[in-house]
Write an enzyme that holds these catalytic residues in place. Structure first.
Site, PDB file in Angstrom:
ATOM      1  N   ASP A 183      -2.619   9.753  -9.977  1.00  0.00           N
ATOM      2  CA  ASP A 183      -2.718   8.712 -10.999  1.00  0.00           C
ATOM      3  C   ASP A 183      -1.356   8.428 -11.620  1.00  0.00           C
ATOM      4  O   ASP A 183      -1.005   7.271 -11.877  1.00  0.00           O
ATOM      5  CB  ASP A 183      -3.704   9.142 -12.088  1.00  0.00           C
ATOM      6  CG  ASP A 183      -5.145   9.114 -11.601  1.00  0.00           C
ATOM      7  OD1 ASP A 183      -5.411   8.520 -10.534  1.00  0.00           O
ATOM      8  OD2 ASP A 183      -6.010   9.702 -12.297  1.00  0.00           O
ATOM      9  N   GLU A 239      -4.904   2.324  -3.951  1.00  0.00           N
ATOM     10  CA  GLU A 239      -3.447   2.399  -3.961  1.00  0.00           C
ATOM     11  C   GLU A 239      -2.805   1.093  -3.489  1.00  0.00           C
ATOM     12  O   GLU A 239      -1.621   1.058  -3.136  1.00  0.00           O
ATOM     13  CB  GLU A 239      -2.960   3.573  -3.092  1.00  0.00           C
ATOM     14  CG  GLU A 239      -3.288   3.455  -1.614  1.00  0.00           C
ATOM     15  CD  GLU A 239      -4.638   4.048  -1.248  1.00  0.00           C
ATOM     16  OE1 GLU A 239      -4.809   4.359  -0.064  1.00  0.00           O
ATOM     17  OE2 GLU A 239      -5.509   4.192  -2.131  1.00  0.00           O
ATOM     18  N   ASP A 281       0.856  -1.183   0.000  1.00  0.00           N
ATOM     19  CA  ASP A 281       0.000   0.000   0.000  1.00  0.00           C
ATOM     20  C   ASP A 281       0.895   1.237   0.000  1.00  0.00           C
ATOM     21  O   ASP A 281       1.955   1.259   0.649  1.00  0.00           O
ATOM     22  CB  ASP A 281      -0.888  -0.019   1.251  1.00  0.00           C
ATOM     23  CG  ASP A 281      -1.907   1.115   1.246  1.00  0.00           C
ATOM     24  OD1 ASP A 281      -2.992   0.910   0.703  1.00  0.00           O
ATOM     25  OD2 ASP A 281      -1.590   2.192   1.797  1.00  0.00           O
ATOM     26  N   ASN A 324      -2.817  13.010  -3.090  1.00  0.00           N
ATOM     27  CA  ASN A 324      -3.972  13.443  -3.878  1.00  0.00           C
ATOM     28  C   ASN A 324      -4.454  14.826  -3.459  1.00  0.00           C
ATOM     29  O   ASN A 324      -4.797  15.672  -4.299  1.00  0.00           O
ATOM     30  CB  ASN A 324      -5.113  12.432  -3.726  1.00  0.00           C
ATOM     31  CG  ASN A 324      -4.995  11.266  -4.701  1.00  0.00           C
ATOM     32  OD1 ASN A 324      -4.360  11.388  -5.742  1.00  0.00           O
ATOM     33  ND2 ASN A 324      -5.597  10.143  -4.351  1.00  0.00           N
TER      34      ASN A 324
END
Length: 416
Positions: free
Chosen positions: A313, A339, A296, A304
């Site tokens: 992204d 993620e 992760d 973000n």
């Protein structure tokens, strides 16, 4: 020093080529000897007739087509039986052999190496010549009429049995060829192909009957109709193969799309689960093990929020590339959700997978993410689990997820 795999493969291929060359050369030499033994022929047609029969036989050889299920379908029996039942075994043999000798060189245009093409030329021309000589010998021994001018139940049986003799010899020759190449020789025998070959031979018998009755006008009409039919079948087969190839390509693209994550291009969760299920079944059967790593991105939400989702992204895309680059070719790297990524390491035990995961953790930590944004610093947390006998997919992933939670709750940027 042991030879490399490539050197070993080259040696094996060279050995197989030599075996085929010796075999094909022997067939070709026997064919020439058999023709010499049958000279001079009992029937001596004019050069014009010989040229016409040769051109038509070459046409039937070239008019074959590849069937999507039964392999290569040749129309050569039409010309071969026409020659055999009209001109006799000697002329049928050399005409068929020469037709294949000339036609087989086309393989060079298809990209086949010269030495393999030479083998094909020797094998095809030698086999076809011997096949016609053997078939005509059986036909004459059983009392067959040459030229064939009338048909009865017995003469029909003679022609049919001659076709069977020819087919058996052809199948045996092909069987041995595939065996010498190291292939599965049993795949050379296809009943559907045999049926088509015999059917073509009966068409050739019909042409011979019409020709031998000296009805040239009718013969030319039948010849034209049959030739058009052969060309139509060839064109139909070509169109069908093209359409099937197109459908196969589209199906493969759709299957690939269904297995890939749209953002990163790596395997999606569905494909990952299917792959692990296959590994579980394989491990049950072979006793080998494997491990998985669930990882992760640390503080991905902050990336973000600070750099916007488009930047996030790009981070996931670049991370997927890094993971693929530093895994083995047989490993599976997939995006498991958001993620989270999951990696399956076939044949690696827990400690080996832990070392691989630690290598990935370090590579990601030291990677320069400035091409996305100079301010990004990225780390990952990883949980490693090994498959144990009796474990199901959900249990294995649950163990890896628990270890991932442990890595995140004890400081992140670590492997548990």
């Amino acid at each position: 020093m042991k030879p490399s795999n490539r050197e070993h493969q080259r040696h094996v291929m060279g050995s197989e080529w030599l075996k085929v060359f010796v075999y094909a050369s022997a067939l070709f030499a026997m064919a020439l000897a058999a023709l010499w033994h049958q000279f001079p022929p009992a029937i001596t047609p004019t050069p014009t007739v010989l040229a016409g029969f040769f051109v038509y036989t070459l046409f039937t050889v070239a008019a074959g087509y590849r069937h999507p299920y039964f392999g290569y379908i040749s129309m050569d029996r039409v010309g071969q039986l026409l020659c055999l039942l009209t001109l006799g075994g000697f002329h049928a043999a050399w005409i068929s052999g020469l037709s294949y000798f000339l036609f087989s060189w086309r393989r060079l245009r298809g990209g086949m190496p010269l030495r393999n093409t030479i083998n094909a030329v020797l094998f095809n021309s030698g086999t076809m010549t011997l096949m016609l000589i053997l078939g005509s010998a059986w036909y004459e021994w059983a009392g067959g009429e040459t030229p064939l001018t009338s048909i009865s139940l017995y003469s029909f049986w003679l022609v049919f049995s001659t076709l069977l003799v020819m087919q058996v010899f052809n199948e045996l020759a092909m069987y041995l060829l595939v065996y010498l190449r190291g292939g599965n020789a049993r795949n050379t025998i296809v009943l559907q192909t045999t049926a088509v070959e015999i059917g073509n031979g009966l068409v050739g018998m019909t042409l011979a009957l019409v020709y031998n009755r000296q009805d040239i006008a009718l013969f030319l009409l039948v010849l034209i109709v049959i030739s058009i039919g052969i060309l139509v079948m060839k064109q139909y087969a070509s169109i069908r193969l093209h359409l099937e190839a197109l459908v196969k390509e589209r199906t493969h693209a759709l299957e690939n799309q269904a297995q890939r994550d749209s953002l990163t291009g790596i395997s999606n969760r569905r494909h990952v689960n299917a792959f692990i299920s296959e590994q579980i079944e394989h491990s049950r059967q072979t006793g080998t093990g494997f491990s998985v790593v669930l990882l992760d991105v640390d503080h991905f939400k902050a990336i973000n929020d600070q750099y916007l989702h488009a930047c996030g992204d790009k981070v996931l895309q670049q991370l997927a590339d890094i993971l693929k680059e530093h895994c083995r070719s047989g490993d599976l790297v997939g995006r498991y959700g958001g993620e989270e990524f999951l990696i399956c390491f076939p044949r690696l035990n827990l400690e080996e997978a832990r070392l691989a995961a630690e290598k990935l953790r370090l590579v990601v930590e030291e990677h320069n993410w400035a091409n996305i944004n100079p301010g990004i610093r990225l780390t990952i947390s990883l949980g490693v689990a090994q498959w144990e006998p009796g474990m199901q997919l959900d249990e294995l992933v649950k163990v890896a997820d628990g270890k991932l939670y442990e890595a995140k709750s004890t400081g992140r940027n670590r492997v548990c």
